[in-house]
Write an enzyme that holds these catalytic residues in place. Sequence first.
Site, mmCIF file in Angstrom:
data_model
loop_
_atom_site.group_PDB
_atom_site.id
_atom_site.type_symbol
_atom_site.label_atom_id
_atom_site.label_comp_id
_atom_site.label_asym_id
_atom_site.label_seq_id
_atom_site.Cartn_x
_atom_site.Cartn_y
_atom_site.Cartn_z
ATOM 1 N N LYS A 47 2.694 11.631 6.966
ATOM 2 C CA LYS A 47 1.967 11.257 8.060
ATOM 3 C C LYS A 47 2.462 11.970 9.341
ATOM 4 O O LYS A 47 2.033 13.061 9.428
ATOM 5 C CB LYS A 47 1.666 9.806 8.428
ATOM 6 C CG LYS A 47 0.678 9.050 7.174
ATOM 7 C CD LYS A 47 0.322 7.765 7.638
ATOM 8 C CE LYS A 47 -0.368 7.026 6.240
ATOM 9 N NZ LYS A 47 -1.483 7.882 6.057
ATOM 10 N N ASP B 239 9.583 2.978 1.735
ATOM 11 C CA ASP B 239 8.384 3.509 1.992
ATOM 12 C C ASP B 239 7.988 3.635 3.532
ATOM 13 O O ASP B 239 7.625 2.739 4.244
ATOM 14 C CB ASP B 239 7.147 3.223 1.368
ATOM 15 C CG ASP B 239 5.767 3.930 1.463
ATOM 16 O OD1 ASP B 239 5.799 4.802 2.676
ATOM 17 O OD2 ASP B 239 4.928 3.841 0.824
ATOM 18 N N PHE C 82 0.898 -1.186 -0.007
ATOM 19 C CA PHE C 82 -0.088 0.124 0.032
ATOM 20 C C PHE C 82 1.043 1.118 -0.030
ATOM 21 O O PHE C 82 1.810 1.433 0.933
ATOM 22 C CB PHE C 82 -0.835 0.030 1.136
ATOM 23 C CG PHE C 82 -1.966 1.240 1.256
ATOM 24 C CD1 PHE C 82 -2.903 1.271 0.533
ATOM 25 C CD2 PHE C 82 -1.563 2.468 1.851
ATOM 26 C CE1 PHE C 82 -3.787 2.332 0.259
ATOM 27 C CE2 PHE C 82 -2.373 3.527 1.668
ATOM 28 C CZ PHE C 82 -3.393 3.572 1.159
#
Length: 408
Positions: free
Chosen positions: A261, A232, A147
């Site tokens: 984030k 990531d 993801f």
Amino acid sequence: MTAPARTRTSDDVIRAEAPVLAHNYHPLPVVVARAEGTWVEDVEGRRYLDMLAGYSALNFGHRHPALVEAAHRQLDRLTLTSRAFHNDQLARFAESLAALTGQDMVLPMNTGAEAVESAIKVARKWAYEVKGVPADRATIVVAADNFHGRTTTIVSFSTDESARAGFGPFTPGFRVVPYNDLAALEAAVDETTAAVLIEPIQGEAGVVIPDDGYLAGVRELTRRAGCLFVADEIQSGLGRTGSTLAVDHEGVVPDMVLLGKALGGGIVPVSAVVARRDVLGVLRPGEHGSTFGGNPLSAAVGSAVVELLETGEFQRRAAELGVVLRGGLQALVGRGVLGFRSRGLWAGVDIDPAIGTGREISERLMREGVLVKDTHGSTIRLAPPLTITGEELRSALGSLEKVLTQEV
């Protein structure tokens, strides 16, 4: 006299959303109105312990005083210039973030997906200008069950049909291999490979942690093959796993690290690509950018986030409380929990389907005053703010035990 306006209830708000909001999410039926630290409060005043922390966007809790102060201070001075001009906050942010991550340069963006898209562009440009891959032939190797976001290019290499169905045609240039499989990865890499892009821990897949040595193996493989290792760390980074980055657990330094984030402190969207100078150095003026990327408000908050991490306090808390989390979950294996995976304050918990789906367990926990979120099937994710106390964490684990072991 005019009657006082009726206060909107949670049901009122949820009903009001339905006709005017695109139905691209299926939230739990809780309407948050206020928050502080590890706790949120709905419009009726009910309090909930936040065990999701915005998928790690709230690593430092809701409205951390140092981050709120940094935002207020900058709001009173300057919020946006675009990159048409310099601003007095960006150099400090980039310098401190590069130092924190052991890299040379920073490409500031806004969302995690933008960081991933930026890395894809940089990797391809690097392949053509540095590695010598023929024009338009560059490939990027990725892992199944990944993801990395939801843009058209990113879902082109997703293996989740719900993310792909109905959104083609897809962007070419990607090869998908099983996660945690070095042999498959090595077989997929060739002279056209610009980069290997992976999550050091797969979050959306259910907090899937690779075998010891996998990340080091990826690093060595990409070094031998002359391609880039892109990690990531948008969910796994910035203290979540008990270290600054998840790759730190194996002492690995990727060529590019993607952050987001938590980098915005739960206040503003901030993301970044941090990399070696010879990698990000392939970009020239006009080739890539973002109006809001690197804006002074985001840079000020991002700098304050880095300051919090520089002390090592949050990394230590995640490591120490991670032991409590792991112990609490281990005690539930065979008592409603089939298995779990955890590192630091991050866990994927597989619930016995006979007890309920992940969604149903999340709803039961919500009624107990604990907020979590399901992922695939009967798996739930736990990712509390790193500011959570041991007492709060044990209380949440007690609530999980209750919903798993008592009749509902």
